[in-house]
Design a protein around this motif. Structure first.
Motif, short mmCIF file in Angstrom:
data_model
loop_
_atom_site.label_atom_id
_atom_site.label_comp_id
_atom_site.label_asym_id
_atom_site.label_seq_id
_atom_site.Cartn_x
_atom_site.Cartn_y
_atom_site.Cartn_z
N MET A 63 0.78 -1.30 0.07
CA MET A 63 -0.07 -0.12 -0.11
C MET A 63 0.93 1.24 0.12
SD MET A 63 -2.74 -1.25 2.96
CE MET A 63 -1.58 -1.83 4.08
N VAL A 64 0.37 2.25 -0.50
CA VAL A 64 1.07 3.65 -0.14
C VAL A 64 0.67 4.13 1.24
CG1 VAL A 64 1.19 6.24 -0.93
CG2 VAL A 64 0.76 4.22 -2.70
N ILE A 65 1.95 4.36 1.98
CA ILE A 65 1.61 4.60 3.32
C ILE A 65 2.35 6.27 3.40
CG2 ILE A 65 2.43 4.15 5.51
CD1 ILE A 65 0.99 1.86 4.21
N VAL A 66 1.44 6.94 4.11
CA VAL A 66 1.79 8.63 4.39
C VAL A 66 1.71 8.65 5.83
CG1 VAL A 66 0.85 10.61 3.94
CG2 VAL A 66 0.56 9.37 2.36
N GLY A 67 2.79 9.43 6.50
CA GLY A 67 2.89 9.63 7.82
C GLY A 67 2.82 11.16 7.93
N VAL A 68 2.00 11.38 9.12
CA VAL A 68 1.98 12.99 9.40
C VAL A 68 2.56 13.19 10.92
CG1 VAL A 68 0.55 14.87 9.78
CG2 VAL A 68 -0.06 13.11 8.11
N THR A 69 3.41 14.06 10.82
CA THR A 69 4.20 14.43 12.10
C THR A 69 4.30 15.64 12.42
OG1 THR A 69 6.01 13.34 13.64
CG2 THR A 69 6.78 14.13 11.51
N GLY A 70 4.62 16.19 13.64
CA GLY A 70 4.80 17.54 14.14
C GLY A 70 4.18 17.72 15.56
N THR A 71 4.01 18.74 16.03
CA THR A 71 3.66 19.10 17.34
C THR A 71 2.12 19.29 17.23
OG1 THR A 71 5.44 20.21 18.11
CG2 THR A 71 3.74 20.52 19.40
N ASN A 72 1.61 20.28 16.51
CA ASN A 72 -0.18 20.44 16.54
C ASN A 72 -0.60 19.99 15.00
OD1 ASN A 72 0.17 21.53 19.07
ND2 ASN A 72 0.82 23.52 18.35
N GLY A 73 -1.82 19.74 14.95
CA GLY A 73 -2.28 19.61 13.71
C GLY A 73 -2.45 18.16 13.07
N LYS A 74 -1.61 17.39 13.61
CA LYS A 74 -1.41 16.00 13.04
C LYS A 74 -2.89 15.33 12.85
CE LYS A 74 1.33 14.27 16.47
NZ LYS A 74 1.34 15.36 17.36
N SER A 75 -3.44 15.06 13.77
CA SER A 75 -4.79 14.17 13.55
C SER A 75 -5.84 14.88 12.66
CB SER A 75 -5.42 14.35 14.72
OG SER A 75 -4.77 13.63 15.78
N THR A 76 -5.74 16.36 12.46
CA THR A 76 -6.77 16.97 11.62
C THR A 76 -6.15 16.93 10.07
OG1 THR A 76 -7.27 18.73 13.08
CG2 THR A 76 -7.63 19.30 10.84
N VAL A 77 -4.78 16.98 9.80
CA VAL A 77 -4.12 16.62 8.66
C VAL A 77 -4.57 15.04 8.27
CG1 VAL A 77 -2.30 16.54 7.24
CG2 VAL A 77 -2.71 18.49 9.03
N ASN A 91 -9.32 3.52 -2.07
CA ASN A 91 -9.75 2.61 -0.93
C ASN A 91 -8.72 3.24 0.22
OD1 ASN A 91 -11.93 1.56 -1.94
ND2 ASN A 91 -10.80 -0.27 -2.69
N ALA A 92 -9.11 3.89 1.20
CA ALA A 92 -8.34 4.71 2.12
C ALA A 92 -8.45 4.17 3.32
CB ALA A 92 -8.38 6.11 2.04
N ALA A 93 -7.57 4.46 4.45
CA ALA A 93 -7.66 3.95 5.97
C ALA A 93 -6.77 5.12 6.61
CB ALA A 93 -6.88 2.69 6.17
N GLY A 132 -8.84 -4.45 1.07
CA GLY A 132 -8.91 -3.87 -0.27
C GLY A 132 -8.13 -2.45 -0.21
N VAL A 133 -7.58 -1.73 0.74
CA VAL A 133 -7.18 -0.59 1.07
C VAL A 133 -5.77 -0.36 0.20
CG1 VAL A 133 -6.09 1.21 2.48
CG2 VAL A 133 -8.22 0.17 3.16
N SER A 134 -5.83 0.67 -0.55
CA SER A 134 -4.59 1.10 -1.23
C SER A 134 -3.78 2.26 -0.67
CB SER A 134 -4.93 1.45 -2.79
OG SER A 134 -5.77 2.59 -2.96
N HIS A 135 -4.35 3.11 0.02
CA HIS A 135 -3.77 4.33 0.57
C HIS A 135 -3.90 4.46 2.10
CE1 HIS A 135 -3.37 5.05 -3.75
NE2 HIS A 135 -2.56 6.00 -3.24
N VAL A 136 -3.02 4.42 2.91
CA VAL A 136 -3.13 4.67 4.39
C VAL A 136 -2.46 5.93 4.86
CG1 VAL A 136 -2.51 3.61 6.49
CG2 VAL A 136 -3.18 2.22 4.57
#
Length: 470
Positions: A63-77, A91-93, A132-136
């Motif tokens: 799958m394509v895996i995207v990570g979001v990090t930082g101090t604030n705003g991570k969950s919203t992003v 198909n996303a997760a 069947g997820v392709s992007h996480v």
């Protein structure tokens, strides 16, 4: 669909010691952590990541895996990126401190842990792939990276939101906290390639630490900002290999031609395209830009981006409005001084009072924040009700006393009500038409953490109940 990211036997009683909580506070485990050399613990955490990935057959490779990090705003992003992926027909997760979502089915994250353990992470990824997820999209934390929870995952895209002092006592210094964040970016180029999928880094160019996260290898490096001002400072560090394919309207630095954040939401124009959102606050301008930039980096069409942003009209526990009339009541997570100040600035009414229930200072951690919270609250709030949040094994009264030390005398009416529900009840009782009541510290979390005990708690449901009683 069963995600298996829950504690066994958590629900039912009003107070209950969960098995996972007991494990985390087990005296023997605590003793081992204290006596084992740091290097041994590092190898232990690293080994668990490798074993977990092997146990679940390394699902991230598919799958394509995207990570979001930082101090604030991570969950919203995270939420916004997943919404855009879904609007693009993918198909996303996603996995964040708020919830776990797989192909539109969701489960509240009740582990009181943003980035769960290695086996839970790999199980989530395997479950997503099997459906069947392709992007996480995954919210990645410094504590998780310090324990190598990011290892054993083949990342493709990374987003850096911002950096402010946080978990300083746990990491030992702000520099160590930043290094933990950077370790994810250093690891990106070492992860397995998946055909033609690009390795991409996206950063907030308005943050002074942007350069530190752009120094790592990636196929493409993108940035976003609210103006072109940072362009000269970081332009040489940005690059894409596909600008010709994307068209002349795109560049590696994405900035709005104009934007406006009002009490009704956000609108911005980027490359002649209008994007609107019901989310509020200047800080959400940045969160939206982060999601848009990542999406454009992966070639997602603007129409899908517009739909994805517009349909994500509320983020649970993030400036979530519970009531609008006759007075407004809002629940927000705000767990850092920077976040708290921005939330207060956003919700403070032109007419009427701002009544603040403040408890965003958990026990045993980041004690330096407490006086800062008090100072900010006394500057913005007309009435402050200090209360309990997550005391862990610390005396809640001493936490409140630390917050009070930062409050400026005479600036705001202050009350101490240790019981959180009673504190909210007092705020609701005091509120008059035109006022705004803001509850910070818990957001959508499902527990209050005491000494060896987790107390079931949903701030939003408690607020709704008390509003009905007024």
């Amino acid at each position: 669909m069963r995600f298996l990211l829950t504690f066994r036997g958590q629900r039912g009683a009003s107070k209950k010691r969960s098995s996972a909580w007991a494990e985390n506070t087990n005296p023997m485990i605590s003793l081992l952590r204290n006596i084992l050399p740091a290097q041994v613990l590092r190898w232990y955490h690293y080994g668990l990541s490798v074993v977990a990935a092997l146990a679940f057959n390394s699902p991230s490779k598919e799958m394509v895996i995207v990570g979001v990090t930082g101090t604030n705003g991570k969950s919203t992003v995270v939420e916004l990126i997943r919404s855009i992926f879904e609007s693009a027909g993918l198909n996303a997760a996603s996995l964040s401190s708020i919830r776990i979502v797989i192909n539109g089915e969701e489960q509240i994250n009740i582990k009181k842990m943003t980035m769960p353990g290695r086996f839970a992470l790999q199980h989530f990824l395997r479950t997503a792939r099997s459906h069947g997820v392709s992007h996480v999209v995954v919210e990645a934390t410094s504590e998780g990276m310090r324990q190598f929870r990011h290892r054993g995952i083949d990342w493709d895209g990374l987003v850096f939101t911002n950096l402010f002092p946080e978990h300083v006592e746990s990491h030992g210094s702000l520099e160590a906290y930043q290094r933990a964040k950077e370790s994810l970016f250093a690891y990106l180029s070492k992860t397995e390639r998946k055909g033609r999928t690009k390795k991409i880094i996206v950063v907030n160019a308005d943050d002074s630490h942007a350069k530190d996260f752009l120094k790592y290898d990636a196929d493409e490096k993108w940035a976003y900002a609210t103006s072109m001002a940072p362009g000269n400072r970081i332009q040489s560090l940005l690059h894409t290999k596909s600008l010709d394919d994307l068209g002349a309207e795109d560049s590696a630095l994405l900035t709005p031609t104009s934007y406006e954040a009002t009490k009704d939401g956000i609108s911005m124009v980027i490359k002649g395209i209008e994007v609107t959102s019901q989310l509020r606050g200047d800080f959400n301008v940045y969160n939206i830009l982060a999601a848009i930039t990542l999406a454009r980096a992966y070639g997602i069409e603007w129409k899908a981006i517009q739909r994805g942003i517009e349909t994500m009209n509320v983020i649970p526990g993030r400036l979530e409005c519970i009531q609008r009339e006759p007075f407004t009541l809002i629940v927000d997570y705000a767990h850092t001084p920077d976040a708290l100040e921005k939330v207060y600035r956003t919700v403070k009414p032109e007419h009427g009072r701002l009544i603040c229930v403040l408890g965003a200072a958990g026990g045993g951690r980041d004690k330096w924040k407490r006086a800062e919270f008090g100072k900010i609250a006394s500057s913005f709030c007309d009435e402050v009700i200090l209360t309990n949040e997550d005391p862990y094994d610390e005396d809640p009264s001493s936490i409140i006393a630390d917050i009070q030390k930062g409050m400026e005398p005479g600036r705001a009416e202050a009350k101490n009500i240790l019981d959180r529900e009673q504190a909210i009840q007092e705020a609701v009782k005091d509120a008059e038409p035109g006022d705004v009541v803001i509850l910070t510290g818990k957001g959508s979390e499902q527990w209050i953490a005491g000494k060896d005990v987790l107390i079931p708690w949903d701030e939003r449901e408690v607020a709704r109940k008390l509003l009905l009683q007024k």
